[in-house]
Design an enzyme around this catalytic site. Structure first.
Site, PDB file in Angstrom:
ATOM      1  N   LYS A  98       0.864  -1.196   0.000  1.00 35.64           N
ATOM      2  CA  LYS A  98       0.000   0.000   0.000  1.00 35.64           C
ATOM      3  C   LYS A  98       0.894   1.237   0.000  1.00 35.64           C
ATOM      4  CE  LYS A  98      -4.244  -1.572   2.153  1.00 35.64           C
ATOM      5  NZ  LYS A  98      -3.954  -2.984   1.846  1.00 35.64           N
ATOM      6  N   ASP A 132      -1.465  -2.283  -4.060  1.00 36.40           N
ATOM      7  CA  ASP A 132      -2.870  -2.257  -3.660  1.00 36.40           C
ATOM      8  C   ASP A 132      -3.469  -0.901  -4.034  1.00 36.40           C
ATOM      9  OD1 ASP A 132      -2.821  -4.768  -2.523  1.00 36.40           O
ATOM     10  OD2 ASP A 132      -2.788  -4.079  -0.442  1.00 36.40           O
ATOM     11  N   GLN A 161     -10.543  -1.011  -9.186  1.00 36.04           N
ATOM     12  CA  GLN A 161     -11.753  -1.278  -8.386  1.00 36.04           C
ATOM     13  C   GLN A 161     -13.002  -1.060  -9.242  1.00 36.04           C
ATOM     14  OE1 GLN A 161     -10.193   1.864  -6.119  1.00 36.04           O
ATOM     15  NE2 GLN A 161      -9.927   0.689  -4.239  1.00 36.04           N
ATOM     16  N   ARG A 182      -4.968  -6.646 -11.041  1.00 34.47           N
ATOM     17  CA  ARG A 182      -5.931  -7.288 -10.136  1.00 34.47           C
ATOM     18  C   ARG A 182      -7.240  -6.502 -10.214  1.00 34.47           C
ATOM     19  NH1 ARG A 182      -4.410  -6.486  -4.172  1.00 34.47           N
ATOM     20  NH2 ARG A 182      -2.839  -8.068  -4.611  1.00 34.47           N
ATOM     21  N   LYS A 185     -13.785  -5.547  -6.470  1.00 38.90           N
ATOM     22  CA  LYS A 185     -14.969  -4.674  -6.471  1.00 38.90           C
ATOM     23  C   LYS A 185     -14.656  -3.327  -5.837  1.00 38.90           C
ATOM     24  CE  LYS A 185     -18.434  -8.337  -6.521  1.00 38.90           C
ATOM     25  NZ  LYS A 185     -19.646  -8.893  -5.881  1.00 38.90           N
ATOM     26  N   GLY A 186     -13.820  -3.315  -4.792  1.00 42.05           N
ATOM     27  CA  GLY A 186     -13.487  -2.067  -4.096  1.00 42.05           C
ATOM     28  C   GLY A 186     -14.010  -2.099  -2.673  1.00 42.05           C
ATOM     29  N   ALA A 187     -13.181  -1.655  -1.712  1.00 41.73           N
ATOM     30  CA  ALA A 187     -13.483  -1.881  -0.293  1.00 41.73           C
ATOM     31  C   ALA A 187     -13.703  -0.605   0.515  1.00 41.73           C
ATOM     32  CB  ALA A 187     -12.336  -2.680   0.326  1.00 41.73           C
ATOM     33  N   THR A 224     -11.975 -11.948  -6.218  1.00 39.34           N
ATOM     34  CA  THR A 224     -13.364 -11.919  -5.746  1.00 39.34           C
ATOM     35  C   THR A 224     -13.699 -13.246  -5.065  1.00 39.34           C
ATOM     36  OG1 THR A 224     -15.678 -11.637  -6.410  1.00 39.34           O
ATOM     37  CG2 THR A 224     -14.238 -12.726  -8.010  1.00 39.34           C
ATOM     38  N   ARG A 286     -12.685  -3.472   7.210  1.00 35.82           N
ATOM     39  CA  ARG A 286     -13.163  -3.569   5.828  1.00 35.82           C
ATOM     40  C   ARG A 286     -13.760  -4.958   5.564  1.00 35.82           C
ATOM     41  NH1 ARG A 286      -8.662  -0.384   4.939  1.00 35.82           N
ATOM     42  NH2 ARG A 286      -7.332  -2.080   4.246  1.00 35.82           N
ATOM     43  N   ARG A 287     -13.157  -5.992   6.164  1.00 37.92           N
ATOM     44  CA  ARG A 287     -13.711  -7.353   5.991  1.00 37.92           C
ATOM     45  C   ARG A 287     -15.083  -7.453   6.653  1.00 37.92           C
ATOM     46  NH1 ARG A 287      -9.614  -6.722   3.565  1.00 37.92           N
ATOM     47  NH2 ARG A 287     -11.241  -6.037   2.184  1.00 37.92           N
TER      48      ARG A 287
HETATM   49  C1  LIG Z   1      -6.955 -10.808  -3.305  1.00 35.49           C
HETATM   50  C2  LIG Z   1      -7.752  -9.583  -3.019  1.00 35.49           C
HETATM   51  C3  LIG Z   1      -7.131  -8.354  -3.012  1.00 35.49           C
HETATM   52  C4  LIG Z   1      -7.873  -7.195  -2.776  1.00 35.49           C
HETATM   53  N1  LIG Z   1      -7.251  -5.973  -2.884  1.00 35.49           N
HETATM   54  C5  LIG Z   1      -7.988  -4.848  -2.774  1.00 35.49           C
HETATM   55  C6  LIG Z   1      -7.435  -3.570  -3.002  1.00 35.49           C
HETATM   56  O1  LIG Z   1      -6.243  -3.412  -3.304  1.00 35.49           O
HETATM   57  N2  LIG Z   1      -8.240  -2.492  -2.884  1.00 35.49           N
HETATM   58  C7  LIG Z   1      -9.561  -2.601  -2.563  1.00 35.49           C
HETATM   59  O2  LIG Z   1     -10.268  -1.583  -2.500  1.00 35.49           O
HETATM   60  N3  LIG Z   1     -10.115  -3.797  -2.316  1.00 35.49           N
HETATM   61  C8  LIG Z   1      -9.369  -4.918  -2.412  1.00 35.49           C
HETATM   62  N4  LIG Z   1      -9.963  -6.140  -2.198  1.00 35.49           N
HETATM   63  C9  LIG Z   1     -11.311  -6.207  -1.571  1.00 35.49           C
HETATM   64  C10 LIG Z   1     -12.409  -6.162  -2.619  1.00 35.49           C
HETATM   65  O3  LIG Z   1     -12.448  -4.896  -3.204  1.00 35.49           O
HETATM   66  C11 LIG Z   1     -13.773  -6.464  -2.001  1.00 35.49           C
HETATM   67  O4  LIG Z   1     -14.058  -5.503  -1.027  1.00 35.49           O
HETATM   68  C12 LIG Z   1     -13.884  -7.839  -1.392  1.00 35.49           C
HETATM   69  O5  LIG Z   1     -13.188  -8.802  -2.114  1.00 35.49           O
HETATM   70  C13 LIG Z   1     -15.358  -8.258  -1.327  1.00 35.49           C
HETATM   71  O6  LIG Z   1     -15.905  -8.339  -2.617  1.00 35.49           O
HETATM   72  P1  LIG Z   1     -16.235  -9.737  -3.334  1.00 35.49           P
HETATM   73  O7  LIG Z   1     -15.973  -9.577  -4.786  1.00 35.49           O
HETATM   74  O8  LIG Z   1     -15.431 -10.794  -2.690  1.00 35.49           O
HETATM   75  O9  LIG Z   1     -17.753 -10.017  -3.137  1.00 35.49           O
HETATM   76  P2  LIG Z   1     -18.934  -9.376  -2.249  1.00 35.49           P
HETATM   77  O10 LIG Z   1     -19.726  -8.475  -3.130  1.00 35.49           O
HETATM   78  O11 LIG Z   1     -18.440  -8.853  -0.940  1.00 35.49           O
HETATM   79  O12 LIG Z   1     -19.751 -10.685  -1.955  1.00 35.49           O
HETATM   80  C14 LIG Z   1     -20.441 -11.337  -3.015  1.00 35.49           C
HETATM   81  C15 LIG Z   1     -20.675 -12.785  -2.638  1.00 35.49           C
HETATM   82  O13 LIG Z   1     -19.418 -13.453  -2.434  1.00 35.49           O
HETATM   83  C16 LIG Z   1     -19.541 -14.436  -1.407  1.00 35.49           C
HETATM   84  N5  LIG Z   1     -18.694 -14.053  -0.264  1.00 35.49           N
HETATM   85  C17 LIG Z   1     -18.126 -12.852  -0.046  1.00 35.49           C
HETATM   86  N6  LIG Z   1     -17.443 -12.878   1.131  1.00 35.49           N
HETATM   87  C18 LIG Z   1     -17.609 -14.111   1.662  1.00 35.49           C
HETATM   88  C19 LIG Z   1     -17.181 -14.751   2.849  1.00 35.49           C
HETATM   89  N7  LIG Z   1     -16.473 -14.092   3.774  1.00 35.49           N
HETATM   90  N8  LIG Z   1     -17.528 -16.035   3.047  1.00 35.49           N
HETATM   91  C20 LIG Z   1     -18.280 -16.687   2.157  1.00 35.49           C
HETATM   92  N9  LIG Z   1     -18.738 -16.132   1.008  1.00 35.49           N
HETATM   93  C21 LIG Z   1     -18.404 -14.870   0.764  1.00 35.49           C
HETATM   94  C22 LIG Z   1     -21.000 -14.416  -0.981  1.00 35.49           C
HETATM   95  O14 LIG Z   1     -21.705 -15.332  -1.755  1.00 35.49           O
HETATM   96  C23 LIG Z   1     -21.420 -12.994  -1.335  1.00 35.49           C
HETATM   97  O15 LIG Z   1     -22.808 -12.849  -1.516  1.00 35.49           O
HETATM   98  C24 LIG Z   1      -9.252  -7.293  -2.472  1.00 35.49           C
HETATM   99  C25 LIG Z   1      -9.884  -8.530  -2.486  1.00 35.49           C
HETATM  100  C26 LIG Z   1      -9.170  -9.666  -2.760  1.00 35.49           C
HETATM  101  C27 LIG Z   1      -9.887 -10.985  -2.806  1.00 35.49           C
END
Ligand SMILES: Cc1cc2nc3c(=O)[nH]c(=O)nc-3n(C[C@H](O)[C@H](O)[C@H](O)COP(=O)(O)OP(=O)(O)OC[C@H]3O[C@@H](n4cnc5c(N)ncnc54)[C@H](O)[C@@H]3O)c2cc1C
Length: 306
Positions: A98, A132, A161, A182, A185-187, A224, A286-287
């Protein structure tokens, strides 16, 4: 609404104190974070690599305001990369960085210099770095630093994102040969002026961006946990004839490990993002914001008498 409250709390030092001192916080943190020390990161990496997964390691910390803190973060990455090389864990393991932890908030040149040193150490260890992406106020600066780094270290990866309205255009810019992107979706909590607000709009944008990257000449990294996005990713891999050496899936440590194993078992490249270090608060919040079920799990751990 709940997501906004949790993301606001992620920037509150009062809530941080409350959460950090709660009796069972450590149990929750352990689910998402490999540990505090470099050795913990190495141990987790070894386990994942033995299970057939690739890894990207993130030393936790962000929004650094002091140069010596930024230097300490840089030095931790240099140490980590050396240890990964010696342990034979490269190129399976790379690092995620970061820029805000390297000084971006107060001195972009310092952040660049620190990131450059990390890229050089990664190169020497036979692996790569991914930058990141943080909140939208840093996007231009991060992409500028990326393009400078890529002159000497062309394999340096970007994160885009899908919730940002600009991202389709950024995907086009970064879908050329040699470019590692990478897509997530964005956090962060972002205003409507720059970001789609509904999950449906974000998902549609994710698919449009995925189409651009998977049909381009670069190396897409689909980050994702969403079963629908993963299924579409598998479909696009077949459609665009992309084998496991030409794209990868990425997921976070502790989230959907069975799905990570399933995809790896099917022959896909799957990379687990492994955070470690003491500064877990912003990451954990964020998680929690992403998934109400995580909040229930967290609440249970906080009131648990075990
Ligand atoms: C490897 C990696 C790197 C990342 N780096 C960045 C970054 O640099 N900057 C940034 O802004 N964000 C980053 N993110 C976070 C990302 O932007 C999302 O906020 C995060 O991944 C949640 O989105 P999602 O696509 O997983 O699905 P979501 O829209 O959160 O969830 C959709 C569906 O996925 C499944 N799901 C999601 N979480 C879970 C869980 N805990 N257990 C079981 N099922 C689940 C469920 O079915 C849910 O309905 C990163 C994510 C990953 C995986």
């Amino acid at each position: 609404m709940l997501r906004s409250v949790i993301l606001a709390a992620s920037r509150s030092s009062q809530v941080e104190r409350l959460v950090a001192t709660a009796p069972y916080t450590r149990d929750v943190v352990r689910r998402f974070v490999a540990g505090a020390a470099t050795d913990d990161a190495l141990r987790a990496t070894r386990g994942l690599v033995d299970d057939g997964l690739a890894v990207t390691l993130d030393h936790l910390g962000e929004d650094t305001v002091r140069p010596e803190q930024a230097t300490a973060t840089r030095d931790e990455y240099l140490k980590l990369l050396k240890m990964l090389g010696v342990a034979g864990l490269t190129p399976a393991a790379e690092v995620s960085v970061k820029l805000s932890a390297l000084g971006q908030m107060f001195d972009e040149q310092l952040a660049y210099d620190n990131a450059r040193a990390i890229c050089a150490a990664a190169d020497a260890a036979g692996t790569t770095v991914t930058l990141d992406m943080e909140d939208h106020t840093t996007t231009d600066s991060t992409l500028e630093v990326l393009s400078r780094l890529r002159k000497d270290f062309p394999s340096t990866g970007a994160v885009l994102q899908a919730y940002l309205r600009r991202t389709e255009s950024d995907c086009r810019e970064l879908s050329s040969a040699g470019s590692r992107v990478r897509l997530c979706k964005g956090a962060y909590k972002e205003p409507e002026s720059v970001a789609y607000q509904s999950a449906r709009e974000v998902d549609k944008s994710y698919v449009r961006c995925m189409n651009i990257l998977m049909s381009g000449d670069g190396y897409p990294m689909l980050a994702t946990h969403d079963p629908r996005m993963i299924a579409i990713g598998e479909d696009r891999a077949r459609w665009f004839d992309r084998g496991p050496e030409r794209f990868e899936f990425q997921m976070l440590y502790g989230i959907r490990p069975e799905e990570q194993a399933r995809l790896a078992g099917e022959g896909y490249t799957v990379r687990t993002y492994v955070p470690y270090g003491d500064e877990w608060y912003g990451y954990l919040m964020r998680r929690l914001a992403e998934r109400p079920a995580n909040l229930v799990f967290f609440g249970r751990a906080l009131i648990s008498k075990k």
